[in-house]
Structures are given as C-alpha cells and as structure tokens.
Design an enzyme around this catalytic site. Sequence first.
Site, PDB file in Angstrom:
ATOM      1  N   HIS A  69       0.841  -1.199   0.000  1.00 12.10           N
ATOM      2  CA  HIS A  69       0.000   0.000   0.000  1.00 12.10           C
ATOM      3  C   HIS A  69       0.872   1.243   0.000  1.00 12.10           C
ATOM      4  O   HIS A  69       0.667   2.166  -0.773  1.00 12.10           O
ATOM      5  CB  HIS A  69      -0.928   0.007   1.214  1.00 12.10           C
ATOM      6  CG  HIS A  69      -2.018   1.019   1.093  1.00 12.10           C
ATOM      7  ND1 HIS A  69      -1.791   2.358   1.296  1.00 12.10           N
ATOM      8  CD2 HIS A  69      -3.317   0.893   0.761  1.00 12.10           C
ATOM      9  CE1 HIS A  69      -2.937   3.007   1.091  1.00 12.10           C
ATOM     10  NE2 HIS A  69      -3.872   2.146   0.764  1.00 12.10           N
ATOM     11  N   HIS A 111      -7.520  -2.638  -4.120  1.00 10.98           N
ATOM     12  CA  HIS A 111      -6.140  -2.286  -4.489  1.00 10.98           C
ATOM     13  C   HIS A 111      -5.483  -3.410  -5.289  1.00 10.98           C
ATOM     14  O   HIS A 111      -4.800  -3.150  -6.277  1.00 10.98           O
ATOM     15  CB  HIS A 111      -5.303  -1.990  -3.245  1.00 10.98           C
ATOM     16  CG  HIS A 111      -5.636  -0.669  -2.608  1.00 10.98           C
ATOM     17  ND1 HIS A 111      -5.884   0.468  -3.339  1.00 10.98           N
ATOM     18  CD2 HIS A 111      -5.747  -0.307  -1.306  1.00 10.98           C
ATOM     19  CE1 HIS A 111      -6.140   1.475  -2.517  1.00 10.98           C
ATOM     20  NE2 HIS A 111      -6.071   1.033  -1.284  1.00 10.98           N
TER      21      HIS A 111
HETATM   22 CO    CO Z   1      -5.869   2.445   0.270  1.00 14.42          CO
END
Ligand code: CO
Length: 267
Positions: free
Chosen positions: A151, A210
């Site tokens: 991330h 994601h």
């Molecule tokens: Co995020």
Amino acid sequence: MMENKPLRKAILLAAYGASNFRGKECLRNFENQCRIKFPGVPVRWAFTSLPIIERLARERQKSDSIAKALMKLAYEKFDIVAVQPLQTIPGKEYEDVLAHVAYARDNSGLCCEVGQPLLNNAEDAEIAALALLADLPGDRKGDEDVIFMGHGARHPAAHLYEKLDAAIKLRDSRVHIGAMEGKNGLNEILPRLSSRRVWLIPLLSLMGKHAMEDMAGSSPFSWKSRLEENGHECAPVLHGMAENEAIAEIWLNHLRKAATCLTGNKE
Ligand code: CO
C-alpha cells in the site's frame, strides 16, 4: 468468600474489510489458522473501513467496527481481548486501531492489548523477507523480476518497506518491494527490471480493490497495464498476504505476544 472465576478471553481480528468473495475467503483462511493456534478461544472480526462497513450494512451482512465489536464482547461478559490488526506497518490505519481500542477499553472496562503489525523493526523485516521468498510462484524462473505491491504511506513508518526491500535484495536481487503511495512507486522500479516476464504479487493482507484494480486491473493506470506498456509480460498472482501461511504466522506470533501481555504468561 469470593470465588475466583476464570477470565473469559476472546480474540478480535481487525482488517480493512472485505465485501467481495475473494476478500472474504482470505479472512476465512486466516481465521482458520488463528483457530488452530488458539484452540477454544472465540474469534471475532472487525473492519476498519467505514465505506465497506456501510456497503455490507446495505447488503444486510453483519460487520462491526472495532469499537462496536469490543462493546459487544464487553456486553457478553468477556474480560480480556487480544486484538490483532492485519496491517503491514504501524502507520495511520494502525494508529486509528490503537485509538479505537483505547476508547472501547475506557468505556467498557475490558482489558485489551493490540498486537503489532507485520513490520515493526529490522528483525520483522528479516522474517517477512524469508516468508515472501519462500512463497514465490513455482513457475517463476530465477532470472525473472518479481514485484510485491504494498500500500505504502506518507508516514514515518513507511521506511519499513525499504527495510523489507533491503532484506529481500540480500537474498534475491530480482525481487522488489513497491508501494502505491510514497517511495518505491512503479516509476522507480521500472528502470531496475530486466526480465520480459514480471511477476506481480500484492503485499496487501486481503484481495480487495487495491489488488484487483490498482495492481492487476485492466485500466491504463494499473501496475499490470503500466508494466505491459513498458514491454513486459505481466504475471499477476492473486492472493492476499493473510493467505500466505508464513506471513500469517508472523501476525499470529504478534497476537500471541499481545495475549501473553494480558494473561501474564499463563495461557
Ligand atoms: Co488504500
């Protein structure tokens, strides 16, 4: 005379949240591993993403925030709760978990302890590096580049991604730790790639937006599309870190430490 009642213990696992099938499968796999390590201890989940909690509520599916899950446990007369968030670094999301747990503890009388995220120091980075390298796809040839997409964050704790990258590079210079935010974005990694086929693996606890869109999606901005645009053939691996047994083991060891703090060694 007061009788010495045994303390009622529970485990609360906290994740960003999952509303799709694959994400939920990741949660289930992790939970199973947790139940094997802590037989007989009730295990609950809490999600940290408000949008996901709201979406699940609209679909009439059960989901709790950390505060709500802890208040419920207090109402059910539990005494101590070890909380384990499935986060990679002690960044903003982890700080939020600590704050929510502190709030619930102060308002419920529960005794709580929060386990550390995956990476906290150089030692964790070493252990995680070995876990990632042990789980590389079997089809990957030794001269092929592998990118783990994390991330990332604009937070002091983000340097732990670099520690992990360094620990990995000592053992396999073709494996790269990348991040969507902050340092080590794809633009920094692209010039270091030398193989035609490039493996792309999420360094994310669950298969969510994601991983499925930003990493392996078909939009021109996904890491997969950008790699292809740069002449690479992209081989995405679609599993969450919570499904990597060696990585899950690190989180569960951190949970064990938190639980031990609460019970003072006697399990
Ligand atoms: Co995020």
